[in-house]
Design a protein around this motif. Structure first.
Motif, PDB file in Angstrom:
ATOM      1  N   GLU A 168      -5.555 -48.891  16.076  1.00 12.69           N
ATOM      2  CA  GLU A 168      -5.352 -48.082  17.283  1.00 12.69           C
ATOM      3  C   GLU A 168      -4.094 -47.221  17.165  1.00 12.69           C
ATOM      4  OE1 GLU A 168      -5.301 -50.847  20.464  1.00 12.69           O
ATOM      5  OE2 GLU A 168      -7.473 -51.214  20.425  1.00 12.69           O
ATOM      6  N   LYS A 202      -4.903 -44.201  15.106  1.00  9.85           N
ATOM      7  CA  LYS A 202      -5.660 -43.211  15.881  1.00  9.85           C
ATOM      8  C   LYS A 202      -4.751 -42.399  16.785  1.00  9.85           C
ATOM      9  CE  LYS A 202     -10.176 -45.518  16.064  1.00  9.85           C
ATOM     10  NZ  LYS A 202     -11.177 -46.150  16.970  1.00  9.85           N
ATOM     11  N   LYS A 251      -4.100 -38.366  16.842  1.00  7.70           N
ATOM     12  CA  LYS A 251      -4.296 -37.594  18.072  1.00  7.70           C
ATOM     13  C   LYS A 251      -3.032 -36.822  18.445  1.00  7.70           C
ATOM     14  CE  LYS A 251      -5.819 -38.095  22.876  1.00  7.70           C
ATOM     15  NZ  LYS A 251      -6.258 -39.059  23.925  1.00  7.70           N
TER      16      LYS A 251
END
Length: 281
Positions: free
Chosen positions: A34, A37, A41
């Motif tokens: 996570e 990610k 982003k």
């Protein structure tokens, strides 16, 4: 004891087969994934933001450059056979030294059309670094109104006054209409607003259909309007409904009449009934 161990091994093997042979992800590995990610982003957001800011800065710099650094230095004029370049430039409110992209060209064009009545329209182009190009379309007289002193008011097809004391008439005659104001460069003003509206409708119909045979128009009221064919046959049209249809009916009747009596004068009643009544004079 041996059987229990075998059973445990078999159970473990069976569990690995059910899970695809891979161990289940732990909480630590989930958090790591996570986090990866989120980093991707955030990088994408930063990249997009940088691109947007860059485009904005470039656009702002371009606007500032265009508005602040480019000034009017010269004029080119083409199209007019009535006015000279000096006349046109002197009545154009944009002057040398004005900002090329900050001046109101539309306002300057409207003033030019008013101050020089025979300017029908103006097309303006800005050319870097500082040229203003004016393309002029000359106006022509489409309508005439006779004054009491036997001179004429000349109008273009928008009812703008070109002259108010011309020696000769040009175009279609507008008769029996009292004038309130006829200032060159401005739209003519009639005393009766209803009659003015009717005259404009008649004029627009004639222009749209190119009724060259119509030599005069006039209006007494909303329900009492006329056009004149070839200076000798008056069409009584009644109100301004279905003007095109009524005039076409009158022209068709005149064509038949001209075959038998080409110089006949009179009045045709075409007020909307199917029957046309002609009274010879």
């Amino acid at each position: 004891m041996i059987n229990q161990q075998k059973s445990a091994k078999g159970s473990s093997t069976e569990n690995r087969r059910k899970s695809g042979g891979n161990p289940q992800p732990t909480n630590a590995s989930k958090r790591k994934k996570e986090s990866h990610k989120r980093e991707k982003k955030n990088k994408l957001i930063k990249t997009v933001t940088a691109v947007v800011v860059g485009i904005f800065v470039i656009a702002l710099a371009t606007v500032i450059a265009l508005t602040a650094f480019f000034k009017v230095t010269d004029f080119t004029v083409k199209g007019s056979k009535i006015y000279s370049k000096d006349e046109i430039v002197s009545h154009f409110t944009v002057k040398q030294g004005d900002r090329l992209f900050l001046t109101d060209m539309d306002k300057a064009s409207k003033y030019l059309e008013q101050s020089l009545p025979y300017v029908y329209s103006v097309q303006v182009k800005r050319k870097i670094p500082g040229t203003v190009e004016l393309t002029i379309k000359d106006a022509t007289a489409a309508y005439s109104i006779k004054n009491e002193d036997k001179t004429y008011i000349l109008l273009d097809d928008n009812f703008k006054v070109l002259e108010n004391s011309a020696k000769k008439s040009t175009g279609t005659i507008i008769s029996k209409s009292k004038i309130l104001k006829a200032e060159p460069g401005m739209i003519i003003e009639f005393e009766n607003e209803d009659i003015a509206s009717c005259l404009k409708q008649l004029a627009e119909c004639i222009k749209a259909n190119n009724f060259k045979e119509i030599t005069a128009i006039y209006s007494n009221s909303i329900n009492d309007n006329y056009v004149v064919y070839d200076g000798r046959i008056t069409f009584k049209l009644g109100d301004c409904q279905e003007l095109e249809k009524k005039i076409y009916q009158g022209l068709a009747a005149c064509e038949k009449l001209d075959n038998s009596s080409p110089n006949t004068k009179g009045e045709m009643n075409i007020t909307g009934d199917k029957q046309i009544y002609f009274t010879e004079k």
